[in-house]
Design a protein around this motif. Structure first.
Motif, PDB file in Angstrom:
ATOM      1  N   PRO A 251      66.503  11.746  53.677  1.00 33.72           N
ATOM      2  CA  PRO A 251      66.743  13.113  53.212  1.00 33.72           C
ATOM      3  C   PRO A 251      68.232  13.595  53.429  1.00 33.72           C
ATOM      4  N   GLY A 252      68.929  13.076  54.416  1.00 36.61           N
ATOM      5  CA  GLY A 252      70.164  13.488  54.539  1.00 36.61           C
ATOM      6  C   GLY A 252      71.303  12.962  53.650  1.00 36.61           C
ATOM      7  N   ILE A 253      71.017  11.591  53.252  1.00 40.47           N
ATOM      8  CA  ILE A 253      71.813  10.880  52.068  1.00 40.47           C
ATOM      9  C   ILE A 253      71.443  11.580  50.808  1.00 40.47           C
ATOM     10  N   ILE A 254      70.285  12.098  50.524  1.00 41.73           N
ATOM     11  CA  ILE A 254      69.799  12.597  49.034  1.00 41.73           C
ATOM     12  C   ILE A 254      70.454  13.862  49.220  1.00 41.73           C
ATOM     13  N   LEU A 255      70.747  14.759  50.395  1.00 39.53           N
ATOM     14  CA  LEU A 255      71.213  16.230  50.385  1.00 39.53           C
ATOM     15  C   LEU A 255      72.746  15.847  50.546  1.00 39.53           C
ATOM     16  N   GLY A 256      73.162  14.792  50.642  1.00 41.65           N
ATOM     17  CA  GLY A 256      74.900  14.765  50.335  1.00 41.65           C
ATOM     18  C   GLY A 256      75.320  14.878  51.723  1.00 41.65           C
ATOM     19  N   PHE A 257      74.894  14.564  52.848  1.00 49.25           N
ATOM     20  CA  PHE A 257      75.505  14.473  54.275  1.00 49.25           C
ATOM     21  C   PHE A 257      75.597  12.914  54.159  1.00 49.25           C
ATOM     22  N   LYS A 258      77.215  12.902  54.731  1.00 47.99           N
ATOM     23  CA  LYS A 258      77.720  11.276  54.760  1.00 47.99           C
ATOM     24  C   LYS A 258      78.224  11.357  56.197  1.00 47.99           C
ATOM     25  N   LYS A 259      78.283  10.011  56.855  1.00 50.23           N
ATOM     26  CA  LYS A 259      79.158   9.592  58.203  1.00 50.23           C
ATOM     27  C   LYS A 259      80.366  10.365  58.100  1.00 50.23           C
ATOM     28  N   GLU A 260      80.629  10.845  59.241  1.00 54.37           N
ATOM     29  CA  GLU A 260      81.947  11.324  59.901  1.00 54.37           C
ATOM     30  C   GLU A 260      82.587  10.355  60.232  1.00 54.37           C
ATOM     31  N   LEU A 261      83.777   9.922  60.151  1.00 59.96           N
ATOM     32  CA  LEU A 261      84.748   8.678  60.408  1.00 59.96           C
ATOM     33  C   LEU A 261      85.306   9.256  62.003  1.00 59.96           C
ATOM     34  N   GLY A 262      85.604  10.257  62.211  1.00 61.18           N
ATOM     35  CA  GLY A 262      86.018  10.753  63.628  1.00 61.18           C
ATOM     36  C   GLY A 262      87.324  10.324  63.715  1.00 61.18           C
ATOM     37  N   LYS A 263      88.060  10.383  62.568  1.00 57.63           N
ATOM     38  CA  LYS A 263      89.330  10.198  62.622  1.00 57.63           C
ATOM     39  C   LYS A 263      90.332  11.205  63.498  1.00 57.63           C
ATOM     40  N   PRO A 264      91.217  10.808  64.443  1.00 53.59           N
ATOM     41  CA  PRO A 264      91.948  12.038  64.918  1.00 53.59           C
ATOM     42  C   PRO A 264      92.707  12.922  63.949  1.00 53.59           C
ATOM     43  N   ILE A 265      92.566  14.108  64.121  1.00 51.22           N
ATOM     44  CA  ILE A 265      93.003  15.163  63.125  1.00 51.22           C
ATOM     45  C   ILE A 265      94.670  15.347  63.280  1.00 51.22           C
TER      46      ILE A 265
END
Length: 106
Positions: free
Chosen positions: A92-106
């Motif tokens: 459901p998460g993928i279908i709802l548009g949630f993607k993995k965060e890369l956790g890159k330093p900002i």
């Protein structure tokens, strides 16, 4: 009792189950995404403050706070990605548009 009534009940209950399932996944993932976004905003604000700071003593303290803030951000990203990896949240998460965060330093 007509034979179509049990089918109607099965379809209605399955639809309700899927709707509640997706609703709960959306609520959970939005909460986790909000945490990641807040941590990222805090890290950005601290880095801007560090750029504006001229005092070396205050700069050292700000660097320590930035280190803690970065740790909080990375933990929030890890928690978000771990939740998205759970089998009952992944589809459901993928279908709802949630993607993995890369956790890159900002």
């Amino acid at each position: 009792m007509p034979s179509w009534i049990p089918w109607l009940i099965a379809i209605a209950s399955t639809t309700a189950f899927v709707a509640v399932w997706f609703w709960e996944v959306k609520r959970t993932m939005q909460c986790l995404k909000s945490t990641v976004d807040s941590a990222a905003d805090q890290l950005k604000a601290l880095r801007l403050r560090a750029c504006d700071s001229k005092d070396s003593e205050q700069s050292d303290e700000i660097e320590k706070v930035i280190g803690r803030s970065k740790s909080i951000y990375l933990q929030a990203v890890k928690h978000y990605n771990d939740a998205l990896d759970k089998p009952w949240i992944f589809l459901p998460g993928i279908i709802l548009g949630f993607k993995k965060e890369l956790g890159k330093p900002i």
